[in-house]
Write an enzyme that holds these catalytic residues in place. Structure first.
Site, PDB file in Angstrom:
ATOM      1  N   ASP A  46       0.838  -1.199   0.000  1.00 31.19           N
ATOM      2  CA  ASP A  46       0.000   0.000   0.000  1.00 31.19           C
ATOM      3  C   ASP A  46       0.875   1.253   0.000  1.00 31.19           C
ATOM      4  O   ASP A  46       0.550   2.249  -0.639  1.00 31.19           O
ATOM      5  CB  ASP A  46      -0.914   0.004   1.227  1.00 31.19           C
ATOM      6  CG  ASP A  46      -2.048  -1.010   1.103  1.00 31.19           C
ATOM      7  OD1 ASP A  46      -2.492  -1.263  -0.027  1.00 31.19           O
ATOM      8  OD2 ASP A  46      -2.485  -1.544   2.143  1.00 31.19           O
ATOM      9  N   GLY A  47       1.988   1.173   0.727  1.00 31.69           N
ATOM     10  CA  GLY A  47       2.931   2.303   0.761  1.00 31.69           C
ATOM     11  C   GLY A  47       3.476   2.608  -0.634  1.00 31.69           C
ATOM     12  O   GLY A  47       3.611   3.770  -1.010  1.00 31.69           O
ATOM     13  N   ASN A 117      -4.265   8.847   1.609  1.00 33.09           N
ATOM     14  CA  ASN A 117      -4.672   8.301   2.907  1.00 33.09           C
ATOM     15  C   ASN A 117      -5.169   9.391   3.844  1.00 33.09           C
ATOM     16  O   ASN A 117      -6.253   9.322   4.374  1.00 33.09           O
ATOM     17  CB  ASN A 117      -3.491   7.612   3.607  1.00 33.09           C
ATOM     18  CG  ASN A 117      -3.308   6.164   3.204  1.00 33.09           C
ATOM     19  OD1 ASN A 117      -4.235   5.543   2.691  1.00 33.09           O
ATOM     20  ND2 ASN A 117      -2.114   5.650   3.418  1.00 33.09           N
ATOM     21  N   ARG A 143      -6.427  21.486  21.602  1.00 38.38           N
ATOM     22  CA  ARG A 143      -5.039  21.491  22.078  1.00 38.38           C
ATOM     23  C   ARG A 143      -4.524  20.059  22.144  1.00 38.38           C
ATOM     24  O   ARG A 143      -5.212  19.179  22.665  1.00 38.38           O
ATOM     25  CB  ARG A 143      -4.929  22.131  23.457  1.00 38.38           C
ATOM     26  CG  ARG A 143      -5.177  23.626  23.441  1.00 38.38           C
ATOM     27  CD  ARG A 143      -5.229  24.183  24.848  1.00 38.38           C
ATOM     28  NE  ARG A 143      -5.718  25.552  24.844  1.00 38.38           N
ATOM     29  CZ  ARG A 143      -7.000  25.900  24.796  1.00 38.38           C
ATOM     30  NH1 ARG A 143      -7.951  24.976  24.730  1.00 38.38           N
ATOM     31  NH2 ARG A 143      -7.356  27.164  24.802  1.00 38.38           N
ATOM     32  N   THR A 156      -7.933   2.917   7.268  1.00 32.62           N
ATOM     33  CA  THR A 156      -7.230   1.780   7.860  1.00 32.62           C
ATOM     34  C   THR A 156      -5.747   2.048   8.097  1.00 32.62           C
ATOM     35  O   THR A 156      -5.025   1.166   8.556  1.00 32.62           O
ATOM     36  CB  THR A 156      -7.378   0.541   6.948  1.00 32.62           C
ATOM     37  OG1 THR A 156      -7.197   0.962   5.597  1.00 32.62           O
ATOM     38  CG2 THR A 156      -8.744  -0.093   7.100  1.00 32.62           C
ATOM     39  N   TYR A 158      -2.991   5.475   9.115  1.00 36.83           N
ATOM     40  CA  TYR A 158      -2.659   6.261  10.310  1.00 36.83           C
ATOM     41  C   TYR A 158      -3.910   6.516  11.167  1.00 36.83           C
ATOM     42  O   TYR A 158      -3.878   6.427  12.390  1.00 36.83           O
ATOM     43  CB  TYR A 158      -2.048   7.588   9.850  1.00 36.83           C
ATOM     44  CG  TYR A 158      -1.268   8.324  10.895  1.00 36.83           C
ATOM     45  CD1 TYR A 158       0.117   8.247  10.945  1.00 36.83           C
ATOM     46  CD2 TYR A 158      -1.906   9.131  11.835  1.00 36.83           C
ATOM     47  CE1 TYR A 158       0.847   8.938  11.897  1.00 36.83           C
ATOM     48  CE2 TYR A 158      -1.184   9.819  12.792  1.00 36.83           C
ATOM     49  CZ  TYR A 158       0.185   9.720  12.819  1.00 36.83           C
ATOM     50  OH  TYR A 158       0.893  10.402  13.761  1.00 36.83           O
ATOM     51  N   SER A 161      -4.569   3.934  13.611  1.00 33.41           N
ATOM     52  CA  SER A 161      -3.587   3.902  14.698  1.00 33.41           C
ATOM     53  C   SER A 161      -3.864   4.963  15.759  1.00 33.41           C
ATOM     54  O   SER A 161      -3.454   4.812  16.902  1.00 33.41           O
ATOM     55  CB  SER A 161      -2.173   4.115  14.147  1.00 33.41           C
ATOM     56  OG  SER A 161      -1.843   3.115  13.235  1.00 33.41           O
TER      57      SER A 161
HETATM   58  P1  NAP Z   1       4.860   2.809   4.776  1.00 34.54           P
HETATM   59  O1  NAP Z   1       5.882   1.984   5.426  1.00 34.54           O
HETATM   60  O2  NAP Z   1       4.742   2.789   3.313  1.00 34.54           O
HETATM   61  O3  NAP Z   1       3.460   2.427   5.390  1.00 34.54           O
HETATM   62  C1  NAP Z   1       3.295   2.154   6.755  1.00 34.54           C
HETATM   63  C2  NAP Z   1       2.329   0.993   6.892  1.00 34.54           C
HETATM   64  O4  NAP Z   1       0.988   1.457   6.612  1.00 34.54           O
HETATM   65  C3  NAP Z   1       2.610  -0.145   5.912  1.00 34.54           C
HETATM   66  O5  NAP Z   1       2.445  -1.356   6.601  1.00 34.54           O
HETATM   67  C4  NAP Z   1       1.556   0.058   4.849  1.00 34.54           C
HETATM   68  O6  NAP Z   1       1.194  -1.141   4.210  1.00 34.54           O
HETATM   69  C5  NAP Z   1       0.412   0.576   5.650  1.00 34.54           C
HETATM   70  N1  NAP Z   1      -0.612   1.312   4.896  1.00 34.54           N
HETATM   71  C6  NAP Z   1      -0.457   2.333   4.040  1.00 34.54           C
HETATM   72  N2  NAP Z   1      -1.642   2.763   3.572  1.00 34.54           N
HETATM   73  C7  NAP Z   1      -2.584   1.972   4.148  1.00 34.54           C
HETATM   74  C8  NAP Z   1      -3.996   1.913   4.077  1.00 34.54           C
HETATM   75  N3  NAP Z   1      -4.705   2.765   3.334  1.00 34.54           N
HETATM   76  N4  NAP Z   1      -4.632   0.987   4.827  1.00 34.54           N
HETATM   77  C9  NAP Z   1      -3.947   0.119   5.603  1.00 34.54           C
HETATM   78  N5  NAP Z   1      -2.618   0.128   5.711  1.00 34.54           N
HETATM   79  C10 NAP Z   1      -1.939   1.052   5.003  1.00 34.54           C
HETATM   80  O7  NAP Z   1       5.016   4.275   5.374  1.00 34.54           O
HETATM   81  P2  NAP Z   1       5.027   5.691   4.716  1.00 34.54           P
HETATM   82  O8  NAP Z   1       5.367   5.583   3.272  1.00 34.54           O
HETATM   83  O9  NAP Z   1       5.840   6.555   5.601  1.00 34.54           O
HETATM   84  O10 NAP Z   1       3.511   6.206   4.876  1.00 34.54           O
HETATM   85  C11 NAP Z   1       2.460   5.862   4.062  1.00 34.54           C
HETATM   86  C12 NAP Z   1       1.210   5.732   4.910  1.00 34.54           C
HETATM   87  O11 NAP Z   1       1.470   4.859   5.969  1.00 34.54           O
HETATM   88  C13 NAP Z   1       0.730   7.037   5.553  1.00 34.54           C
HETATM   89  O12 NAP Z   1      -0.226   7.642   4.731  1.00 34.54           O
HETATM   90  C14 NAP Z   1       0.150   6.586   6.880  1.00 34.54           C
HETATM   91  O13 NAP Z   1      -1.242   6.482   6.831  1.00 34.54           O
HETATM   92  C15 NAP Z   1       0.704   5.220   7.097  1.00 34.54           C
HETATM   93  N6  NAP Z   1       1.505   5.259   8.306  1.00 34.54           N
HETATM   94  C16 NAP Z   1       0.925   4.839   9.443  1.00 34.54           C
HETATM   95  C17 NAP Z   1       1.610   4.924  10.637  1.00 34.54           C
HETATM   96  C18 NAP Z   1       0.932   4.481  11.869  1.00 34.54           C
HETATM   97  O14 NAP Z   1      -0.106   3.836  11.757  1.00 34.54           O
HETATM   98  N7  NAP Z   1       1.449   4.818  13.023  1.00 34.54           N
HETATM   99  C19 NAP Z   1       2.899   5.419  10.689  1.00 34.54           C
HETATM  100  C20 NAP Z   1       3.492   5.832   9.488  1.00 34.54           C
HETATM  101  C21 NAP Z   1       2.754   5.751   8.295  1.00 34.54           C
HETATM  102  P3  NAP Z   1       2.157  -1.895   3.185  1.00 34.54           P
HETATM  103  O15 NAP Z   1       3.029  -2.772   4.038  1.00 34.54           O
HETATM  104  O16 NAP Z   1       1.194  -2.647   2.345  1.00 34.54           O
HETATM  105  O17 NAP Z   1       2.951  -0.885   2.416  1.00 34.54           O
HETATM  106 MN    MN Z   2       5.225  -0.065   2.703  1.00 34.15          MN
END
Ligand code: NAP
Ligand code: MN
Length: 257
Positions: A46-47, A117, A143, A156, A158, A161
């Protein structure tokens, strides 16, 4: 001649599938067009899919995306690496349907950002105080660390989370979720995730956003010089995706969480 480009994650499995896909497509008369292909084939997670959409953000109206996930099933992909033959054949023979999804547009006084996202305002340096406006009327004074505004597709990621709700596929909604909001006798804001109609306009204003960052998916930008951030579904851009097989949303969720 139909044109394509491939965006793949730099791992061995994805790279191997990329080579196989290039061979199949060149045999079938497809040509590579890196800058503005008809279809961007995404191999990764997804990333990777999100990265690919950002790469083509300036030509989104002319490009559509079709993804295969080298790992689990994804939210942006309906094929896993073990389904590679079906993925390639469905694409080559046009057994695909196009869908388009809304994306978020964030605007400061100076710049415009897009999020598939989510778009977040986050201040890890100090407590961010900000006014939250919904459709131009003051809703609350918030705040805390920040706020996350997500699409259905991003629900699903960030959003989940930070305690937001998962939104089922096909619902045209946006969600605003607090990131470590402060709630006690002096400070109070909604606290719970807020799911709103897809055409709601959200604005955050503050005397200062010093130390704060705007996060648009995986990209981050400093907000030190901004006083106002507007976030809503984009009028000008949507993301076009191809679907070959129909994966039932509940099955997708069930297999991932
Ligand atoms: P990334 O490593 O590409 O993604 C972080 C994780 O989020 C990976 O496991 C990715 O799945 C998953 N993910 C991305 N979009 C998703 C979606 N729509 N539904 C469910 N899971 C999803 O990190 P990045 O490139 O820095 O960031 C890309 C996205 O990752 C951001 O938009 C953010 O929403 C999410 N993210 C989440 C957190 C958190 O939950 N704390 C932290 C950082 C980023 P894959 O393994 O399939 O790539
Ligand atoms: Mn990824």
């Amino acid at each position: 001649m139909p044109s394509y480009a491939i965006v793949s994650r730099p791992d061995a499995v994805s790279e191997r599938l990329k080579e196989r896909l290039n061979r199949i497509l060149s045999d079938q008369g497809f040509t590579i067009a890196e800058d503005c292909p008809e279809t961007v084939l995404v191999i990764g997670g997804d990333g990777t899919f999100i990265y690919a959409v950002h790469k083509y953000i300036d030509v989104l109206d002319r490009v559509r995306f079709f993804g295969i996930h080298t790992g689990t099933l994804g939210f942006y992909t309906d094929y896993r690496d073990t389904d590679f033959e079906a993925f390639a054949a469905d694409f080559v023979h046009g057994r695909v349907t196009e869908f388009s999804y809304p994306i978020l547009e964030g605007k400061t006084e100076h710049e415009t950002f897009y999020g598939i996202n989510e778009i977040r305002v986050e201040n890890a340096v100090r407590t961010q105080e900000m006014n939250v406006y919904l459709n131009n009327s003051l809703f609350e004074v918030y705040r805390g660390t920040g706020m996350c505004v997500s699409t259905q597709l991003g629900s699903t990621a960030y959003n989940r989370s930070v305690g937001g709700a998962v939104i089922q596929d096909g619902l045209d909604l946006i969600q605003m979720t607090e990131i470590a909001g402060i709630h006690h006798s002096k400070y109070r804001s909604l606290n719970s995730p807020f799911v709103m109609a897809g055409d709601t306009e959200i604005a955050f204003t503050a005397k200062s956003f010093a130390g704060a960052m705007l996060g648009a998916d995986s990209e981050v930008f400093p907000l030190d010089n901004a006083r106002r951030i507007m976030i809503s579904v984009s009028d000008s851009k949507r993301v076009r995706m191809l679907k070959g097989r129909n994966v039932y949303y509940f099955d997708r969720l069930q297999s991932l969480f």
